[in-house]
Enzyme design. Sequence first.
Site, PDB file in Angstrom:
ATOM      1  N   SER A 123      19.835  17.985 -14.767  1.00  0.00           N
ATOM      2  CA  SER A 123      18.862  19.050 -14.982  1.00  0.00           C
ATOM      3  C   SER A 123      19.569  20.270 -15.530  1.00  0.00           C
ATOM      4  O   SER A 123      20.684  20.600 -15.102  1.00  0.00           O
ATOM      5  CB  SER A 123      18.154  19.394 -13.658  1.00  0.00           C
ATOM      6  OG  SER A 123      17.415  20.601 -13.779  1.00  0.00           O
TER       7      SER A 123
ATOM      8  N   HIS B 250       0.833  -1.213   0.000  1.00  0.00           N
ATOM      9  CA  HIS B 250       0.000   0.000   0.000  1.00  0.00           C
ATOM     10  C   HIS B 250       0.869   1.266   0.000  1.00  0.00           C
ATOM     11  O   HIS B 250       0.422   2.332   0.433  1.00  0.00           O
ATOM     12  CB  HIS B 250      -0.945   0.020   1.201  1.00  0.00           C
ATOM     13  CG  HIS B 250      -1.743  -1.218   1.358  1.00  0.00           C
ATOM     14  ND1 HIS B 250      -2.921  -1.455   0.681  1.00  0.00           N
ATOM     15  CD2 HIS B 250      -1.518  -2.342   2.092  1.00  0.00           C
ATOM     16  CE1 HIS B 250      -3.394  -2.644   0.998  1.00  0.00           C
ATOM     17  NE2 HIS B 250      -2.553  -3.218   1.851  1.00  0.00           N
TER      18      HIS B 250
END
Length: 485
Positions: free
Chosen positions: A285, A155
Amino acid sequence: MSGNDTYQTPLASRYASSEMKTLFSARTRSSTWRQLWVWLAEAERELGLPISEEAITQMKANLKFTNEDFVVAAEEEKKRRHDVMAHVHAFGLVAPAAAGIIHWGATSCYVTDNADLIFLRNGLDIILPKLAVVVNRLAKFAVEWKDEATLGYTHGQPAQLITVGRRACQWIQDLLMDLEDIERVRKDLRFRGAQGTTGTQASFMEIFHGDGAKIDKLNEILCEKAGFPNCYAISTQTYSRKVDLRVINALSALGATAIRITTDIRHLAAEKTLEEPFEKDQIGSSAMAYKRNPMRSERIASLGRYLSHVNSPVSDTYSSQWYERSLDDSAIRRITLPEAFLAADAVLMTLDNVANGLVVYPAVIRSRVMAELPFMATENIIMKLVSKGGNRQEAHEEIRVLSHQASAVVKIEGKPNDLIERIKANPFFDSIKDEIDEMLDPRNFIGRSAEQCVRYCQDANGEVQTALKPYASYIGTSKAAELSV
């Protein structure tokens, strides 16, 4: 006009291998058509049809489709609006002795469909060993890290510990399913052969004067030349498009697996416990110089998303066919079949690159484990207390209260988990206080993870090694895939 001035699929210009691009190239397709015509002429001559040795010699001397042939065929197709007849014309010009017998008894699908079956087979023969290499690399990784305890998640929340290697086994098992599925469709491929316009072989009954045995022999010869075990028992004008769907379904499932694996890797990279390879001069980046983005895994997920859905138009093409054939299958198959293979090829090349250079950070892993382990250890603590004569229900209540207090410290105050300190300080647990620390060894919580890794991935008769045996030679000589971008 430069190639930079017209659109090119990135699957070819950026991602797929040279061998896969060559397989689905226009020259390979056109040259394969010529090879099919040579095989047909040779077989027909062997069975008594009046075809000269000179005709076959000229055809064989011009198997490779040249740049000049492309010009001739393009001009002819512009006039005739029929690609196969344009190629028959172009072949006849360079093999004039054969001009009158090229394509004798055949329909267009003799060359188009038989060629596609060859491409499907050869494409799968490229895919399968590459997939085996990825499985082998991950198997080695799994065994190497079989003992490294790490958080399991259910979960999306921390759950019972597994190991880094045991998680890799989960990826491997899914890839082995793909290997099995692709092997199965590869094994089941057959040839269309020479079947006539609707699959009844009527045209060949005419040229062989009703001798069905000769037609059977014709197809036997063609299958032997093309390297197929036999022909599909029933064809229409085409081989059933269900064949395409079976093959592409197997490749699409591989795309889904690739997404599944790289989603895990990307999440693990976010928590800094595992990373894909990151090169010395690589930029993560353009703005944030510190970034180490998992761009390879993101690429795999992106290509996998396309691959996992490319079976949809293939399914639509199959289900939309009319009777013995309708041509609405043609244009889309020129797109979907090659691109499915190029996408699968690109996924495997990139996944190979990632699997070969995965980086594990044990210190970060242990830090995350120890932040959660106190909660996981509470069941063992309760069991130990009961074994010393304590009351299980009372122990459960004491742990419940202390756990909520510790959880509040972590979530509200942002401080480390102090559950173990609270338990040790509580007189209720004095009888086991000195044994609590040894209960916190992560190895106590990984079950049979290490054993499962070895049994599954390393044992000579285990599932992985058994599945990889047919690819041993390829695996032994393979090098890590190098990416051009």
